[in-house]
Design a protein around this motif. Structure first.
Motif, PDB file in Angstrom:
ATOM      1  N   ALA A 566       0.958  -1.416   0.184  1.00 11.00           N
ATOM      2  CA  ALA A 566      -0.108   0.312  -0.028  1.00 11.00           C
ATOM      3  C   ALA A 566       0.886   1.641  -0.141  1.00 11.00           C
ATOM      4  O   ALA A 566       0.573   2.184  -0.177  1.00 11.00           O
ATOM      5  N   LEU A 567       2.417   1.042   0.517  1.00 12.44           N
ATOM      6  CA  LEU A 567       3.009   2.323   0.614  1.00 12.44           C
ATOM      7  C   LEU A 567       3.175   2.872  -0.747  1.00 12.44           C
ATOM      8  O   LEU A 567       3.824   3.866  -1.178  1.00 12.44           O
ATOM      9  N   ILE A 568       4.075   1.275  -1.107  1.00 13.57           N
ATOM     10  CA  ILE A 568       5.154   1.755  -2.682  1.00 13.57           C
ATOM     11  C   ILE A 568       3.728   2.207  -3.348  1.00 13.57           C
ATOM     12  O   ILE A 568       4.161   3.078  -4.468  1.00 13.57           O
ATOM     13  N   THR A 569       2.479   1.194  -3.235  1.00 12.50           N
ATOM     14  CA  THR A 569       1.307   1.736  -4.520  1.00 12.50           C
ATOM     15  C   THR A 569       1.274   3.543  -4.263  1.00 12.50           C
ATOM     16  O   THR A 569       0.754   4.188  -4.587  1.00 12.50           O
ATOM     17  N   SER A 570       1.250   3.910  -2.915  1.00 12.87           N
ATOM     18  CA  SER A 570       0.513   5.623  -2.299  1.00 12.87           C
ATOM     19  C   SER A 570       1.640   6.400  -2.757  1.00 12.87           C
ATOM     20  O   SER A 570       1.436   7.715  -4.160  1.00 12.87           O
ATOM     21  N   LEU A 571       2.969   5.761  -2.800  1.00 17.29           N
ATOM     22  CA  LEU A 571       3.967   6.438  -3.540  1.00 17.29           C
ATOM     23  C   LEU A 571       4.133   6.577  -5.117  1.00 17.29           C
ATOM     24  O   LEU A 571       4.402   8.458  -5.675  1.00 17.29           O
ATOM     25  N   ILE A 572       3.742   5.978  -5.299  1.00 17.71           N
ATOM     26  CA  ILE A 572       3.983   5.805  -7.044  1.00 17.71           C
ATOM     27  C   ILE A 572       2.317   5.962  -7.469  1.00 17.71           C
ATOM     28  O   ILE A 572       2.431   7.259  -8.078  1.00 17.71           O
ATOM     29  N   LEU A 573       1.237   6.454  -7.020  1.00 18.68           N
ATOM     30  CA  LEU A 573       0.375   7.236  -7.127  1.00 18.68           C
ATOM     31  C   LEU A 573       0.408   8.931  -6.996  1.00 18.68           C
ATOM     32  O   LEU A 573       0.053   9.583  -7.555  1.00 18.68           O
ATOM     33  N   GLY A 574       1.349   8.947  -6.098  1.00 20.87           N
ATOM     34  CA  GLY A 574       1.630   9.857  -5.564  1.00 20.87           C
ATOM     35  C   GLY A 574       2.814  10.912  -6.534  1.00 20.87           C
ATOM     36  O   GLY A 574       2.389  12.066  -7.036  1.00 20.87           O
ATOM     37  N   LEU A 575       3.559  10.178  -6.852  1.00 18.02           N
ATOM     38  CA  LEU A 575       4.754  10.769  -8.466  1.00 18.02           C
ATOM     39  C   LEU A 575       4.181  10.789  -9.387  1.00 18.02           C
ATOM     40  O   LEU A 575       3.836  11.843 -10.195  1.00 18.02           O
ATOM     41  N   TYR A 576       3.327   9.991 -10.085  1.00 23.54           N
ATOM     42  CA  TYR A 576       2.624   9.975 -11.356  1.00 23.54           C
ATOM     43  C   TYR A 576       1.571  11.179 -11.168  1.00 23.54           C
ATOM     44  O   TYR A 576       0.706  11.601 -12.048  1.00 23.54           O
TER      45      TYR A 576
END
Length: 599
Positions: A566-576
């Protein structure tokens, strides 16, 4: 300082409340006496067969296990009453129809005989028998076994004439055939010794050939009779004399209790445990272990307050008519522990005896240490304690039977939840008779609730496992399923092996039934395994159903993995999102830029 003390007391109170789960288990049905365990309605939950007294009438009542609270519930139409004193209950399939029947023994004070009654079971119902027309008349209580390997439960005991007898049941519910023991034995010519009353006879594999043997307790020794594998014979092997020459010591005034058969040291060999009182008042007590010779385990029965405890001297009351130990792995470290009822000068109470290492003991490596506070908050007068798995999670809890002094010393049940403070693994195994019923066909590939007709619990199978611990050392253990049935032995119809904190696969699990065996490799830890040995002569066709219970460690690992994802996904979504926003701003700036080339 006082704040720390207050917090500590609050923690102790909360632990005590969590450990006492009596209302969650029994609801308001607290008065009764557990007498046996078994899965009566084939729903894969272990039911409790209770004795209850109403106006001098003794009632056998089945408490069905449930997954919602209360976890044990009496069903109004599953009970039968007797005027005579009920001495034991033995669940099993006595007619081969795959449904559980109930053997009830009562004692007739006028004739000084034990009457055996069969309550025939069916698909969710129970047929009460005529109390005044007993199925069998005998002395003392019988031992349940499978004499001829037809997966129908038979009996061994002493008939009313004092002869050792086998009662062989059939599919027709008619009077069982009788076979006198000495007819097929290879016993030396001297007469057979009288069987001790109360006895602790057992049906289990003693010599490691996966064929159940017969252990008979006499007044002088333990007789070992090996099964021959012919389906109907036992041959006398040898005797085990009582320790300290008790049988021939005329000055011995003490008592010895029921034998218990456990793999105490995890050597893959069954040991014989014998509770022993050296004096008449049972103030000087110990536990003897037989493993290629007798050893005094030198258990310390003096509590931290310097109060001396000992076994309860047999007094003729239920649960304390003989000294009885009950085994189970309480702390899931692999070594079987004990529950015992002890008495001091002022009180009778049940305690946990934990299996611990013994470094300075000659000839043996393990002993038992009384854990005086393990069953807090139960400090009342207790007649008995026995292991039971309330939540079907592989962790053994405890049923206690308290003596209610306010109601004429009646018996009241209580429930203790075993809350381990660390994550331990286990393997839970149950072996069934494997019989089928054409009127209730088996659902293909299913062992689901209310669909199973694979039979009922079977006495005598041997269950062994082989694994490797975290430090790389090998470990072996063996157990017998339902080896005893008389005098409230209260064996569970399954075997639970604690594996400690070892998360490794169990290298091999071996099941032995009737001289045949099969090995299952690489068993997942924290699994419950149901074995159906059918056909008995072809182990390669035996079935096994595996139910995996996720451990706390697996759940925590899954939670940690999910959190990381979930943390990695949120980081990816944030950067995207940030990149798309920057692209949008750049496009707007490009649209408002003045183009000089257009002039």
């Amino acid at each position: 300082m006082w704040i720390r003390t207050f917090v500590h007391l609050v923690a102790l109170i909360s632990i005590a409340k969590c450990s006492d789960i009596t209302p969650a288990v029994f609801g308001n049905e607290l008065y009764g006496m557990p007498a046996a365990f078994g899965d009566f309605n084939s729903d894969e939950l272990t039911d409790v067969f209770m004795l209850r007294t109403y106006d001098k009438t003794h009632t056998v009542e089945i408490f069905l296990a449930a997954e919602q609270e209360p976890l044990l519930r009496p069903k109004p139409d599953l009970n039968c009453s007797f005027k005579d004193h009920v001495t034991s209950i033995v669940p099993g399939d006595f007619d081969g129809d795959v449904f559980m029947d109930i053997l009830v023994t009562t004692f007739n004070r006028d004739k000084k005989l034990t009457y055996a009654h069969i309550l025939w079971g069916g698909n969710g119902h129970l047929n009460c028998s005529n109390e005044w027309n007993p199925f069998i008349e005998m002395r003392d209580q019988p031992l349940a076994l499978d004499y001829n390997q037809d997966m129908i439960i038979d009996l061994f005991g002493v008939d009313k004439d004092g002869k050792r007898m086998f009662w062989i049941f059939n599919e027709n519910r008619t009077t069982p055939d009788t076979v006198e023991m000495c007819k097929y034995s290879l016993m030396p010519s001297e007469p057979l010794e009288p069987v001790r009353n109360p006895h602790s006879n057992a049906f289990l594999d003693w010599n490691g050939d996966f064929l159940p043997d017969l252990v008979i307790t006499t007044k002088k020794s333990f007789e070992i009779w090996y099964g021959l594998g012919t389906g109907k014979e036992f041959t006398f092997s040898h005797e085990i004399d009582l320790p300290y020459n008790i049988s021939i010591d005329k000055n011995f005034k003490g008592e010895f209790g029921q034998t218990l058969y456990l793999d105490v040291e995890l050597t893959g060999k069954m040991a014989l445990l014998l509770p022993l009182c050296f004096d008449e008042a049972c103030t000087n007590c110990t536990i003897m272990m037989y493993l290629n010779g007798w050893y005094n385990l030198r258990v310390n029965f003096r509590d931290p307050n310097n109060v001396l405890w000992g076994f309860v001297k047999p007094n003729g009351h239920r649960y304390t008519e003989t000294i009885t130990l009950r085994g189970g792995d309480f702390n899931m470290d692999g070594y079987p522990d004990l529950l015992a009822t002890l008495q001091s000068a002022k009180q009778t109470q049940s305690f946990l005896l934990q299996n611990v290492a013994c470094n300075n003991c000659a000839g043996f490596n393990r002993t038992f240490d009384v854990k005086w506070q393990a069953l807090n908050p139960f400090y009342n007068e207790t007649a008995m304690a026995v292991f039971y798995d309330f939540y079907q999670d592989g962790i053994l809890d405890v049923i206690l039977v308290e003596v209610d002094k306010t109601k004429n010393d009646t018996y009241r049940t209580a429930a203790f939840k075993n809350s381990l403070d660390y994550d331990a693994n286990f393997v839970k195994v149950m072996v069934l008779t494997g019989r089928t019923n054409s009127m209730y066909p088996i659902s293909p590939g299913s062992l689901g609730k209310k669909k199973r007709t694979y039979g009922t619990n079977l006495p005598g199978p041997s269950i062994a496992y082989r694994t490797t611990t975290q430090d790389g050392s090998p470990r072996n253990a063996i157990a017998a399923q339902l080896p005893q049935s008389a005098h409230f032995s209260l064996n569970l119809p399954y075997t639970t092996f604690g594996l400690g904190r070892t998360p490794n696969f169990v290298d091999a699990l071996t099941i032995g039934v009737g001289g045949k065996s099969r090995e299952w490799p690489q068993i997942i830890p924290n699994s419950q395994m149901v074995v159906i040995p059918n056909p008995i002569a072809e182990p390669s066709r035996w079935k096994a159903q595996l139910f995996v219970t996720p451990s706390k460690l697996i759940l925590l690992s899954a939670a940690a993995l999910s959190g990381t994802c979930a943390l990695i996904t949120s980081l990816i979504l944030g950067l995207y999102w940030k990149e798309r926003r920057e692209d949008k701003i750049e496009r707007l700036q490009e649209a408002h830029r003045f183009h000089f080339d257009a002039m």
